[in-house]
Write an enzyme that holds these catalytic residues in place. Structure first.
Site, mmCIF file in Angstrom:
data_model
loop_
_atom_site.group_PDB
_atom_site.id
_atom_site.type_symbol
_atom_site.label_atom_id
_atom_site.label_comp_id
_atom_site.label_asym_id
_atom_site.label_seq_id
_atom_site.Cartn_x
_atom_site.Cartn_y
_atom_site.Cartn_z
ATOM 1 N N GLN A 70 -4.801 -1.303 9.389
ATOM 2 C CA GLN A 70 -4.680 -2.642 8.796
ATOM 3 C C GLN A 70 -5.361 -3.674 9.692
ATOM 4 O O GLN A 70 -5.080 -3.752 10.888
ATOM 5 C CB GLN A 70 -3.191 -2.987 8.595
ATOM 6 C CG GLN A 70 -2.947 -4.299 7.873
ATOM 7 C CD GLN A 70 -3.438 -4.285 6.428
ATOM 8 O OE1 GLN A 70 -3.279 -3.311 5.710
ATOM 9 N NE2 GLN A 70 -4.055 -5.375 6.006
ATOM 10 N N ASP A 96 -11.354 3.149 4.045
ATOM 11 C CA ASP A 96 -11.712 1.734 3.966
ATOM 12 C C ASP A 96 -13.234 1.555 3.976
ATOM 13 O O ASP A 96 -13.728 0.435 3.844
ATOM 14 C CB ASP A 96 -11.085 0.974 5.146
ATOM 15 C CG ASP A 96 -10.284 -0.232 4.672
ATOM 16 O OD1 ASP A 96 -10.304 -0.506 3.458
ATOM 17 O OD2 ASP A 96 -9.648 -0.890 5.510
ATOM 18 N N LYS A 111 0.841 -1.209 0.000
ATOM 19 C CA LYS A 111 0.000 0.000 0.000
ATOM 20 C C LYS A 111 0.877 1.261 0.000
ATOM 21 O O LYS A 111 0.596 2.209 -0.735
ATOM 22 C CB LYS A 111 -0.951 -0.020 1.214
ATOM 23 C CG LYS A 111 -2.064 -1.042 1.050
ATOM 24 C CD LYS A 111 -2.875 -1.309 2.307
ATOM 25 C CE LYS A 111 -3.871 -2.438 2.028
ATOM 26 N NZ LYS A 111 -4.643 -2.863 3.212
#
Ligand code: NAP
Length: 291
Positions: free
Chosen positions: A96, A119, A52
């Site tokens: 994460q 997200d 990422k």
């Protein structure tokens, strides 16, 4: 079998994102910023975070990475998130998942400013997705949608696979994948069956589906007996086995069928990261439009 090449689609999309960011930089001298948080040292999570950060660098997004000890409390993770909420250079915050020690991440996700929730997991954004009536509305309102489901829809669209009127079986009902992918398919006018571990006659349901999305987390669970001729199969699963990485679809068993299918690796995975870049850019643009 026709492969839906996530790597290629992803590459093309990243070039487009890079150009958009370069233009913004020329006009405003500013670039979008993404903060990533990794708690603990799970090797798979470390690989994802590294990819990422690299993807951000490649397209011109500024990265702010934070690694926290695996025993960091939910309160301390949330405190870092609150700092990042107040950081003007940070447009997106990505925690994460999963957190180590089976800790529930929802309180941390709730601490993210929904405007920086790249997200798409904050209840505010999940709610907006559920309330939206169409794909056009999702795009026009710049709703931040979970990256993997968004990647699935982009792959279908960029492969010219029409969704309207199709019957789609989504196997899996997680907040991360199954539910949002179902909502996005619905917004694109598919008829949805959301299946899970208690679903009866799963094989028969799948056998009648035009589109199957497998988001189960069980290696090679879906085989040729689940799939009808001409179907589209999106394999979201990423499973680490002694023989290497594989999806939720038994690729060998279906490879001679007349179907469109995403490979693992090289299918949904690269699209997920690309959609994280897209969402970070979207959050940046939303900020500019508000000011
Ligand atoms: P999850 O939270 O564990 O959810 C799995 C879902 O599968 C659950 O809803 C579960 O049903 C259902 N399920 C389990 N066994 C089943 C069975 N025998 N028949 C039908 N349904 C069954 O997993 P997730 O986070 O959604 O992830 C799913 C997979 O996608 C994993 O392999 C994950 O690594 C992968 N993934 C990939 C990406 C990517 O970028 N490619 C991103 C995210 C996740 P119940 O609800 O009834 O338990």
């Amino acid at each position: 079998m026709n492969l839906i090449d996530g790597k290629k689609i992803s590459y093309e999309k990243r070039i487009e994102i890079e150009k958009r960011i370069e233009k913004i930089k020329q006009q405003t001298s500013k670039v979008p910023g993404l903060a990533t948080i990794l708690v603990g040292n799970n090797p798979a999570s470390q690989v994802y975070i590294k990819s990422k950060i690299k993807a951000c660098k490649d397209v011109g997004i500024k990265s702010f990475h934070h690694t926290l000890h695996e025993n960091t409390s939910i309160e301390n993770i949330s405190a870092l998130i609150k700092d990042l909420n107040n950081n003007q250079e940070v447009d997106g915050i990505l925690l994460q998942l999963p957190l180590p020690n089976n800790q529930d991440a929802q309180d941390c996700i709730n601490a993210i400013n929904p405007l920086k929730d790249v997200d798409g997991l904050h209840p505010f954004n999940a709610g907006l997705l559920n309330l939206s009536k169409s794909w056009d509305e999702i795009i026009e309102k710049n709703i931040l949608v979970s990256c993997t489901p968004l990647g699935v829809i982009h792959m279908l669209q960029m492969s010219n696979i029409s969704i309207t009127g199709k019957t789609a079986v989504v196997i899996g009902r997680s907040n991360l994948v199954g539910k949002p992918v179902s909502m996005l398919l619905l917004a694109n006018n598919a008829t949805i069956i959301m299946a899970h571990s208690k679903t009866n006659n799963l094989k028969n349901l799948c056998k009648n589906a035009d589109i199957i999305v497998a988001a189960i987390g069980k290696p090679k669970f879906v085989n040729k007996d689940f799939i009808k001729d001409g179907a589209v199969v999106i394999d979201v699963g990423i499973n680490r086995t002694p023989d290497g990485l594989c999806g939720d679809v038994d690729f060998d068993s279906v490879k001679d069928m007349n179907i469109n299918i995403t490979p693992v690796p090289g299918g949904v995975g690269p699209m997920t990261i690309t959609m994280l870049l897209e969402n970070t850019l979207k959050a940046f643009n939303n900020k500019i439009n508000r000011n």
